[in-house]
Design a protein around this motif. Structure first.
Motif, mmCIF file in Angstrom:
data_model
loop_
_atom_site.group_PDB
_atom_site.id
_atom_site.type_symbol
_atom_site.label_atom_id
_atom_site.label_comp_id
_atom_site.label_asym_id
_atom_site.label_seq_id
_atom_site.Cartn_x
_atom_site.Cartn_y
_atom_site.Cartn_z
ATOM 1 N N SER A 1 57.388 26.708 45.879
ATOM 2 C CA SER A 1 56.131 25.975 45.695
ATOM 3 C C SER A 1 55.949 24.965 46.817
ATOM 4 C CB SER A 1 56.121 25.255 44.346
ATOM 5 O OG SER A 1 56.153 26.186 43.296
ATOM 6 N N TYR A 2 57.025 24.279 47.173
ATOM 7 C CA TYR A 2 56.978 23.326 48.283
ATOM 8 C C TYR A 2 56.605 24.038 49.591
ATOM 9 C CZ TYR A 2 58.486 20.155 51.940
ATOM 10 O OH TYR A 2 58.523 19.378 53.076
ATOM 11 N N LEU A 3 57.264 25.161 49.872
ATOM 12 C CA LEU A 3 56.953 25.914 51.091
ATOM 13 C C LEU A 3 55.502 26.384 51.101
ATOM 14 C CD1 LEU A 3 60.177 28.089 51.441
ATOM 15 C CD2 LEU A 3 59.512 26.126 52.856
ATOM 16 N N PHE A 4 55.023 26.826 49.954
ATOM 17 C CA PHE A 4 53.641 27.295 49.824
ATOM 18 C C PHE A 4 52.665 26.162 50.130
ATOM 19 C CE2 PHE A 4 49.905 27.945 47.020
ATOM 20 C CZ PHE A 4 49.404 29.087 47.609
ATOM 21 N N LEU A 5 52.861 25.022 49.490
ATOM 22 C CA LEU A 5 51.976 23.876 49.696
ATOM 23 C C LEU A 5 52.065 23.324 51.114
ATOM 24 C CD1 LEU A 5 52.452 22.072 46.287
ATOM 25 C CD2 LEU A 5 50.472 23.409 47.027
ATOM 26 N N LYS A 6 53.280 23.312 51.672
ATOM 27 C CA LYS A 6 53.478 22.840 53.042
ATOM 28 C C LYS A 6 52.770 23.781 54.031
ATOM 29 C CE LYS A 6 55.629 19.791 55.598
ATOM 30 N NZ LYS A 6 55.245 18.403 55.584
ATOM 31 N N ALA A 7 52.847 25.085 53.783
ATOM 32 C CA ALA A 7 52.200 26.051 54.677
ATOM 33 C C ALA A 7 50.682 25.919 54.614
ATOM 34 C CB ALA A 7 52.621 27.472 54.315
ATOM 35 N N LEU A 8 50.167 25.475 53.478
ATOM 36 C CA LEU A 8 48.735 25.246 53.343
ATOM 37 C C LEU A 8 48.313 23.878 53.875
ATOM 38 C CD1 LEU A 8 48.011 26.653 49.769
ATOM 39 C CD2 LEU A 8 47.305 27.654 51.943
ATOM 40 N N ASP A 9 49.266 23.098 54.347
ATOM 41 C CA ASP A 9 49.051 21.731 54.833
ATOM 42 C C ASP A 9 48.518 20.811 53.739
ATOM 43 O OD1 ASP A 9 50.026 21.950 57.418
ATOM 44 O OD2 ASP A 9 48.106 22.727 58.180
ATOM 45 N N LEU A 10 48.967 21.042 52.515
ATOM 46 C CA LEU A 10 48.578 20.167 51.403
ATOM 47 C C LEU A 10 49.608 19.074 51.166
ATOM 48 C CD1 LEU A 10 47.180 22.810 48.887
ATOM 49 C CD2 LEU A 10 45.914 21.324 50.438
ATOM 50 N N LEU A 11 50.747 19.160 51.837
ATOM 51 C CA LEU A 11 51.774 18.120 51.708
ATOM 52 C C LEU A 11 52.000 17.438 53.040
ATOM 53 C CD1 LEU A 11 54.479 19.825 49.466
ATOM 54 C CD2 LEU A 11 52.830 18.093 48.829
#
Length: 87
Positions: A77-87
């Motif tokens: 989930s962290y990788l997903f959100l980071k890849a979307l630039d949401l974190l």
């Protein structure tokens, strides 16, 4: 692993789960160079781990047994959100 899938009455999904996990892992590696592949792979693996966690909760497994699914759900989930630039 086979006995776990039998215990959950999910024997027919065993091979599919293995294939999806391998494709997700390969996608994470390829995603180091191609961000769209990273997004798809991390999102797919997060979904797969969430489903695994829900199966563990439904079968009333303890926290210690469910910890690996919870960890990999959080990581993907962290990788997903980071890849979307949401974190």
């Amino acid at each position: 692993m086979k006995s776990e899938f039998k215990r959950f009455k999910l024997e027919r999904f065993g091979l599919l789960t293995i294939v999806l996990q391998l494709l997700g892992a390969l996608g994470l590696l390829v995603g180091l160079w191609f961000n769209p592949i990273l997004i798809i792979s991390a999102g797919g693996l997060a979904t797969l781990m969430l489903l695994g966690l829900l199966v563990r909760v439904k079968s009333k497994d303890g926290l210690l047994i469910s910890l690996s699914a919870l960890f990999f759900f959080g990581l993907n989930s962290y990788l997903f959100l980071k890849a979307l630039d949401l974190l």
